[in-house]
Scaffold this motif. Structure first.
Motif, PDB file in Angstrom:
ATOM      1  N   ALA A 279       0.844  -1.202   0.000  1.00 48.96           N
ATOM      2  CA  ALA A 279       0.000   0.000   0.000  1.00 48.96           C
ATOM      3  C   ALA A 279       0.878   1.251   0.000  1.00 48.96           C
ATOM      4  N   TYR A 280       1.927   1.199   0.806  1.00 52.12           N
ATOM      5  CA  TYR A 280       2.866   2.339   0.860  1.00 52.12           C
ATOM      6  C   TYR A 280       3.507   2.569  -0.512  1.00 52.12           C
ATOM      7  N   GLY A 287       2.163   9.187  -6.493  1.00 51.29           N
ATOM      8  CA  GLY A 287       2.367  10.589  -6.113  1.00 51.29           C
ATOM      9  C   GLY A 287       1.543  11.075  -4.935  1.00 51.29           C
ATOM     10  N   GLN A 288       1.175  10.176  -4.038  1.00 55.10           N
ATOM     11  CA  GLN A 288       0.416  10.582  -2.852  1.00 55.10           C
ATOM     12  C   GLN A 288       1.396  10.849  -1.707  1.00 55.10           C
ATOM     13  N   GLY A 356      -3.955   8.972   1.003  1.00 56.54           N
ATOM     14  CA  GLY A 356      -3.945   8.899  -0.459  1.00 56.54           C
ATOM     15  C   GLY A 356      -3.945   7.485  -1.008  1.00 56.54           C
ATOM     16  N   VAL A 357      -3.982   6.475  -0.119  1.00 53.96           N
ATOM     17  CA  VAL A 357      -3.908   5.094  -0.628  1.00 53.96           C
ATOM     18  C   VAL A 357      -5.115   4.780  -1.525  1.00 53.96           C
ATOM     19  N   THR A 358      -6.304   5.215  -1.115  1.00 56.60           N
ATOM     20  CA  THR A 358      -7.510   4.908  -1.901  1.00 56.60           C
ATOM     21  C   THR A 358      -7.397   5.483  -3.319  1.00 56.60           C
ATOM     22  N   GLU A 359      -6.929   6.723  -3.391  1.00 57.15           N
ATOM     23  CA  GLU A 359      -6.730   7.379  -4.687  1.00 57.15           C
ATOM     24  C   GLU A 359      -5.682   6.604  -5.510  1.00 57.15           C
ATOM     25  N   ALA A 360      -4.581   6.228  -4.852  1.00 59.47           N
ATOM     26  CA  ALA A 360      -3.514   5.495  -5.547  1.00 59.47           C
ATOM     27  C   ALA A 360      -4.040   4.166  -6.083  1.00 59.47           C
ATOM     28  N   VAL A 404      -2.791  -7.544  -3.490  1.00 59.51           N
ATOM     29  CA  VAL A 404      -3.711  -7.654  -2.360  1.00 59.51           C
ATOM     30  C   VAL A 404      -3.071  -6.858  -1.232  1.00 59.51           C
ATOM     31  N   ILE A 405      -3.744  -5.822  -0.778  1.00 66.17           N
ATOM     32  CA  ILE A 405      -3.103  -4.945   0.210  1.00 66.17           C
ATOM     33  C   ILE A 405      -3.983  -4.761   1.448  1.00 66.17           C
TER      34      ILE A 405
END
Ligand code: FAD
Ligand code: 2HG
Ligand code: ZN
Length: 502
Positions: A279-280, A287-288, A356-360, A404-405
């Protein structure tokens, strides 16, 4: 037989006709009636943003979107739909992640974005009363000069509405500190399915006068009525906020770390958020936020973002520095590194890595989202078991499932398990469900910690709710909406025997 939402019975509902559009146009100004039916002449493509959800996973076929400006207009529209038995989907910012905010078939969309006025704010008590269509970020901006903040914060803050937040009982990044909306919402105004206006817009901190009806609408996902106004308690802005991102060599260290962080930071701890390595990496890739250096993340299996909010900057910084020193100096350190934000820009940048993970993820592919509550100790296991399961089905490869995160709100016991694929396919869907729901049930967890049930999990409710609970929920729905017009098919199936329109 357990229904899928798409197969939910809709025979009791009428489609919108030209006459209905004419009637809507007598209640609302022309610019607030978007319809492909005469006398309106909206192009179908203009309705796409209302018919399709944020993820591009759920698609409705509504011909008509209504955008009222006042509670009375909402009431008049709803009354008409009640009389004509037309299905309604209440819609806020359409950022929901479970398909609740778009039609299943051709229900009318009642979008609240024109109801966007602050009604009052009391800087002494911090009580804010606002139209339901106010965007969360604009409310944050409105109260900032008074040194208050909203009790909730989430990645969708630039688009989601306070009404949508209340309708979904949104959790987000501040729940650890300020609790859920069941506590901070003091009152609401709702238009019931027959058009009656229920005015419970009190701004009292204490009110034990019988059943607390507003609680029923918090998290009801628009099935019991349309929320038009919200009264909410906003906390004073903390004098100082700091954050730090901690790199961990093993997931097993998360729990002992949480214990230690709570012990050392105590009253100033305001968030403890988890991101696994994939996820990171996705957040950085898309770019998050500004990532850490190669050396800083070397050997990290996962990350934790810790935020403090307190009354005195020097005191809080000292506590955070002491924490870092003791963590890094321990005989068997729980972390490999920790990066403390040094400026407001860096503070935001560290937060972006998490929020920003959801956006990424949405830039990386199509996401199957499972928003679950399970014991903290099983967070990693649940992600690993799901990945192994997909591998055993031959679905973990280029062209099918890419990642899978796991990430989420450790402090609230809420894991966001995201399966990112090239496309939404039946094969992946069938591999994931009911597999994940059974896994969650085996841990006595919740299949929806914060995003709701929507159209996605209606058929899976029984994994988290007993038959007795579901029966009571159906009775409540029946009491408020005996004609089954309000957000039909979500999140429970109503027994509408005998209601079919002949
Ligand atoms: P919509 O998506 O428009 O609607 C959601 C549901 O509420 C639907 O069932 C709809 O019918 C109903 N509804 C909307 N407005 C009303 C109203 N006025 N009256 C009655 N019913 C209504 N959720 C979290 O809980 N925590 C998070 O941290 C979080 N982060 C997110 C980050 C991103 C990037 C995105 C895209 C979503 C995130 N979400 C999160 C999910 C979503 O943003 C929240 O559920 C939000 O509260 C939905 O608000 P909305 O105005 O967009 O509602
Ligand atoms: C978050 O915590 C949101 O970032 C979204 O609830 C989670 O996209 C998701 O699965
Ligand atoms: Zn979340």
């Amino acid at each position: 037989r357990r229904w899928h939402s798409a197969e939910a019975p809709f025979e009791h509902l009428n489609p919108v006709t030209e006459q209905d559009v004419q009637q809507f146009a007598s209640i609302l100004p022309p610019s607030s009636v978007l319809s492909t039916l005469p006398p309106s002449s909206t192009a179908a493509s203009e309705l796409d943003q209302y018919n399709n959800d944020w993820m591009g996973k759920y698609h409705g076929k509504s011909t008509t979107v209504l955008k009222p400006k006042t509670t009375q207009q909402v009431s008049d529209i709803v009354k008409l739909c009640w009389e004509r038995r037309i299905g309604i989907v209440p819609q806020g910012g359409n950022t929901g992640l479970v398909g609740g905010s778009v039609p299943i078939h051709d229900e009318v969309v009642v979008n609240l974005s024109n109801m966007n006025k602050v009604r009052s704010f009391d800087p002494v008590s911090g009580i804010l009363v606002a139209d339901a269509g106010c965007i969360l970020q604009s409310l944050t901006d409105y109260i900032a000069p008074h040194h208050h903040i909203m009790p909730l914060d989430l990645g969708a803050k630039g688009s989601c509405h306070i009404g949508g937040n209340v309708a979904t009982n949104a959790g987000g990044l501040r729940l650890l500190r300020y609790g859920s909306l069941h506590g901070s919402v003091l009152g609401i105004e709702v238009v019931l399915p027959d058009g009656t206006i229920l005015d419970q817009l009190t701004s009292l901190r204490k009110d034990n006068t019988g059943y607390d009806l507003k609680q029923l609408f918090i998290g009801a996902e628009g099935t019991l009525g349309i929320i038009t106004g919200v009264s909410i308690l906003t906390p004073p802005a903390p004098q100082a906020s700091n954050n730090v991102i901690l790199a961990l060599p093993h997931f097993d260290n998360v729990l002992p770390l949480y214990k230690e962080v709570k012990r050392q930071l105590s009253e100033i701890l305001s968030a403890f958020e988890f991101i696994d390595r994939t996820a990171y990496d996705l957040a950085v890739k898309h770019g998050q936020g500004r990532g850490l250096t190669e050396e800083e993340v070397d050997g990290a299996q996962c990350f934790v973002l810790v935020e403090t909010s307190g009354g005195r900057r020097d005191h809080d910084e000292e506590k955070l520095n002491d924490l870092l020193e003791s963590l890094l100096g321990a005989d068997q350190p729980l972390i490999t590194n920790g990066v403390l934000s040094q400026s407001p820009a860096q503070f935001s940048s560290l937060w972006s890595l998490r929020e920003g993970v959801t956006e990424a993820v949405s830039k990386e592919g199509k996401a199957y989202k499972y928003d679950i509550s399970v014991p903290l100790s099983t967070f990693k296991q649940v992600v690993d078991v799901t990945r192994d399961h997909l591998r055993s089905k031959g679905l973990l490869h280029d062209g099918a499932v890419k990642h899978v995160i796991g990430y989420g709100h450790v402090g609230d016991g809420n894991l966001h398990l995201n399966v990112i694929a090239e496309q939404y396919t039946d094969e992946i869907q069938d591999a994931l469900e009911p597999f994940i729901y059974e896994l969650v049930a085996s841990h006595r967890g919740s299949i929806s910690a914060e995003h709701g049930i929507g159209a996605m999990k209606t058929h899976a409710l029984h994994f988290s709710k007993s038959d007795v609970s579901i029966a009571l929920m159906k009775q409540i729905k029946q009491l408020f909406d005996p004609r089954g017009i309000m957000n039909p098919g979500k999140p429970i199936f109503q027994d509408l025997n005998g209601l079919a329109i002949k």
